[in-house]
Design a protein around this motif. Structure first.
Motif, PDB file in Angstrom:
ATOM      1  N   LYS A  45       0.827  -1.210   0.000  1.00 42.02           N
ATOM      2  CA  LYS A  45       0.000   0.000   0.000  1.00 42.02           C
ATOM      3  C   LYS A  45       0.856   1.253   0.000  1.00 42.02           C
ATOM      4  O   LYS A  45       0.488   2.282  -0.582  1.00 42.02           O
ATOM      5  N   TYR A  46       2.039   1.169   0.646  1.00 42.38           N
ATOM      6  CA  TYR A  46       2.903   2.348   0.771  1.00 42.38           C
ATOM      7  C   TYR A  46       4.183   2.267  -0.057  1.00 42.38           C
ATOM      8  O   TYR A  46       4.801   3.287  -0.330  1.00 42.38           O
ATOM      9  N   ALA A  47       4.585   1.074  -0.428  1.00 38.77           N
ATOM     10  CA  ALA A  47       5.858   0.898  -1.123  1.00 38.77           C
ATOM     11  C   ALA A  47       5.799   1.391  -2.569  1.00 38.77           C
ATOM     12  O   ALA A  47       4.735   1.488  -3.176  1.00 38.77           O
ATOM     13  N   ARG A  48       6.977   1.674  -3.088  1.00 32.58           N
ATOM     14  CA  ARG A  48       7.123   2.108  -4.481  1.00 32.58           C
ATOM     15  C   ARG A  48       7.666   0.942  -5.295  1.00 32.58           C
ATOM     16  O   ARG A  48       8.619   0.274  -4.907  1.00 32.58           O
ATOM     17  N   LEU A  49       7.032   0.679  -6.450  1.00 33.59           N
ATOM     18  CA  LEU A  49       7.522  -0.387  -7.322  1.00 33.59           C
ATOM     19  C   LEU A  49       8.765   0.111  -8.054  1.00 33.59           C
ATOM     20  O   LEU A  49       8.727   1.141  -8.715  1.00 33.59           O
ATOM     21  N   THR A  50       9.855  -0.599  -7.905  1.00 32.07           N
ATOM     22  CA  THR A  50      11.103  -0.202  -8.562  1.00 32.07           C
ATOM     23  C   THR A  50      11.190  -0.737  -9.983  1.00 32.07           C
ATOM     24  O   THR A  50      12.105  -0.402 -10.717  1.00 32.07           O
ATOM     25  N   SER A  51      10.215  -1.565 -10.372  1.00 31.17           N
ATOM     26  CA  SER A  51      10.174  -2.125 -11.720  1.00 31.17           C
ATOM     27  C   SER A  51       8.746  -2.571 -12.011  1.00 31.17           C
ATOM     28  O   SER A  51       7.958  -2.802 -11.086  1.00 31.17           O
ATOM     29  N   THR A  52       8.412  -2.671 -13.283  1.00 30.75           N
ATOM     30  CA  THR A  52       7.077  -3.151 -13.667  1.00 30.75           C
ATOM     31  C   THR A  52       7.130  -4.584 -14.166  1.00 30.75           C
ATOM     32  O   THR A  52       6.114  -5.156 -14.542  1.00 30.75           O
ATOM     33  N   THR A  53       8.339  -5.143 -14.182  1.00 25.41           N
ATOM     34  CA  THR A  53       8.501  -6.528 -14.626  1.00 25.41           C
ATOM     35  C   THR A  53       9.328  -7.298 -13.598  1.00 25.41           C
ATOM     36  O   THR A  53       9.973  -6.709 -12.732  1.00 25.41           O
TER      37      THR A  53
END
Length: 214
Positions: free
Chosen positions: A45-53
């Motif tokens: 909910k709070y984290a940032r995705l460092t990649s989309t794959t």
């Protein structure tokens, strides 16, 4: 002579605590699957995705790159930077995470190459706080000894309530118990203001004394 019979405390409070322990930890001291899933939901909910794959390795086949589909895949590439961590702690504790605590978290828990807290580190944080023996990261001996002794399950219960979860069942209720910010920063600020005011008064008194002497 008969052997003494060991008495077991069965007050409602003790029964409730034991039941809650079973919800958070297994008999082996691991985080339960349901608690693990709750932590992953909150983290994402709070984290940032460092990649989309994400790279996926299947038995008997070469690793392939595919778009993120499941929470498990997303957790592998997500992370909490300073900004994300502050957003999380404002909801959880009612205030930003102090710089000293952020430094400690990123020093002892798992981070990525940018110094951001990974899901493994997040799980380690709550495993230690809740008193789990496994699913936690390995800490330096000195750090581990101080943190394991300082585990506070009550803090985890408070956090669950702040996220809207029932700590007895780990079901999401949406009923949020807002955290109370620590009084320490306010007290420290008040003490500092008091000291500054006293210094100003002393300075004024010294100037008045000099004028009187003249």
């Amino acid at each position: 002579m008969s052997e003494p019979v060991e008495t077991v405390e069965t007050t409602p409070e003790v029964v409730e605590e034991k039941q809650r322990n079973k919800v958070l930890l297994t008999e082996e001291g691991e985080l339960t699957d349901k608690f693990f899933a709750v932590l992953r939901t909150v983290f994402l909910k709070y984290a940032r995705l460092t990649s989309t794959t994400v790279k996926v390795k299947r038995k008997g086949a070469a690793a392939t790159v595919q778009h993120l589909r499941t929470d498990e895949e997303k957790a592998r590439v997500a992370a909490l930077g300073r900004k994300e961590m502050n957003a999380f702690t404002r909801v959880t504790n009612g205030e930003d995470l102090p710089d000293e605590q952020w430094k400690e978290v990123t020093e002892y828990l798992d981070t990525n190459d940018k110094g951001e807290l990974t899901f493994k580190g997040f799980i380690g944080l709550y495993a230690l706080q809740t008193g789990a023996l496994r699913r936690a990261i390995t800490l330096p001996a000195a750090a581990a000894s101080t943190r394991v002794q300082d585990t506070e399950e009550a803090e985890t219960i408070k956090d669950l309530k702040a996220w809207g979860y029932d700590p007895e069942t780990l079901d999401y209720t949406g009923i949020v118990v807002a955290p109370t910010p620590s009084a320490e920063p306010a007290a420290a600020e008040a003490a500092e203001e008091k000291d500054e005011k006293k210094e100003e008064e002393d300075e004024v008194a010294a100037k008045v004394e000099q004028l009187e002497v003249k």
